[in-house]
Design a protein around this motif. Structure first.
Motif, short mmCIF file in Angstrom:
data_model
loop_
_atom_site.label_atom_id
_atom_site.label_comp_id
_atom_site.label_asym_id
_atom_site.label_seq_id
_atom_site.Cartn_x
_atom_site.Cartn_y
_atom_site.Cartn_z
N THR A 187 -38.25 -35.77 63.57
CA THR A 187 -38.93 -34.48 63.63
C THR A 187 -38.65 -33.77 64.96
N LEU A 188 -38.53 -34.55 66.02
CA LEU A 188 -38.28 -33.97 67.33
C LEU A 188 -36.91 -33.30 67.41
N LEU A 189 -36.03 -33.62 66.48
CA LEU A 189 -34.68 -33.05 66.50
C LEU A 189 -34.61 -31.67 65.89
N ILE A 190 -35.66 -31.27 65.21
CA ILE A 190 -35.64 -29.97 64.54
C ILE A 190 -35.56 -28.84 65.57
N PRO A 191 -34.54 -28.00 65.44
CA PRO A 191 -34.38 -26.89 66.39
C PRO A 191 -35.40 -25.78 66.16
N GLU A 192 -35.63 -25.00 67.18
CA GLU A 192 -36.55 -23.87 67.04
C GLU A 192 -35.99 -22.86 66.04
N GLY A 193 -36.91 -22.23 65.35
CA GLY A 193 -36.49 -21.21 64.40
C GLY A 193 -35.99 -21.78 63.08
N LYS A 194 -36.06 -23.11 62.95
CA LYS A 194 -35.64 -23.74 61.71
C LYS A 194 -36.76 -24.59 61.13
N LEU A 221 -42.20 -28.35 56.20
CA LEU A 221 -42.81 -27.71 55.04
C LEU A 221 -42.60 -28.55 53.79
N ARG A 222 -43.17 -28.09 52.69
CA ARG A 222 -42.96 -28.78 51.43
C ARG A 222 -41.59 -28.42 50.87
N SER A 223 -41.20 -29.10 49.82
CA SER A 223 -39.84 -28.95 49.30
C SER A 223 -39.54 -27.53 48.83
N ASP A 224 -40.55 -26.80 48.46
CA ASP A 224 -40.33 -25.43 47.99
C ASP A 224 -40.54 -24.40 49.09
N GLY A 225 -40.78 -24.86 50.29
CA GLY A 225 -40.92 -23.95 51.41
C GLY A 225 -42.34 -23.54 51.71
N LYS A 226 -43.27 -24.05 50.95
CA LYS A 226 -44.67 -23.70 51.21
C LYS A 226 -45.24 -24.57 52.31
N PRO A 273 -49.73 -38.43 67.89
CA PRO A 273 -50.52 -37.94 69.01
C PRO A 273 -50.05 -36.57 69.48
N LYS A 274 -50.98 -35.73 69.84
CA LYS A 274 -50.61 -34.39 70.31
C LYS A 274 -49.71 -34.45 71.54
N SER A 275 -49.90 -35.47 72.33
CA SER A 275 -49.20 -35.56 73.63
C SER A 275 -47.69 -35.60 73.49
N MET A 276 -47.18 -35.96 72.32
CA MET A 276 -45.73 -36.06 72.18
C MET A 276 -45.08 -34.73 71.78
N ASN A 277 -45.91 -33.69 71.70
CA ASN A 277 -45.35 -32.37 71.47
C ASN A 277 -44.49 -32.31 70.21
N LEU A 278 -44.99 -32.87 69.17
CA LEU A 278 -44.25 -32.95 67.91
C LEU A 278 -44.27 -31.59 67.18
N PRO A 279 -43.10 -31.09 66.82
CA PRO A 279 -43.03 -29.79 66.12
C PRO A 279 -43.39 -29.91 64.65
#
Length: 114
Positions: A14-21, A60-65, A49-55
DNA sequence: GGTGTGACAACAA
DNA sequence: TTTGTTGCCACAC
């Protein structure tokens, strides 16, 4: 002996997800080496934990919701965070065709640019 | 160890 | 598009 729990791998992915994506739960599970374990991703997000700043808002769900009910505070928060990054959220959902993250392939195409 | 539950996904109608 | 079903697997009772 896999001491590393599934949720740790999920977090790292999850941490690898770039901003805007954005990515779907199933995609996270897949990238984390846990195909078909989309529900584990949700549990991992909750346990994170919140402390790890996880994005988590980029997931999202598979349909984008968004995974929460439209009226919930979490959904509003997630929507706000996404829009700050430039992701357009309409009626609690995102256009995956436009914002879904495509790891590696995206970079490859960018570098090749024919 | 059975049963219910869950920030899900794929499919049918 | 929304709803119902089924599959998936970790976790709490």
């Amino acid at each position: 002996m896999n001491i590393v729990t599934s949720q740790e791998r999920i977090w790292q992915t999850t941490l690898l997800i770039p901003e805007g994506k954005v990515v779907s739960y199933g995609q996270i599970a897949d990238l984390a080496g846990l195909p078909g374990r989309a529900r584990m991703v949700g549990k991992a997000m909750r346990a994170a934990p919140k402390s790890m700043n996880l994005p988590w808002h980029r997931v999202l769900r598979s349909d984008g919701k968004i995974a929460f009910d439209k009226g919930s505070d979490s959904a509003k928060l997630q929507t706000g965070l996404l829009q700050e990054e430039g992701v357009v959220v309409n009626n609690n959902r995102v256009s995956l065709a436009q914002f879904q993250w495509q790891p590696d392939l995206n970079d490859m195409l960018f570098q090749l640019k024919f």
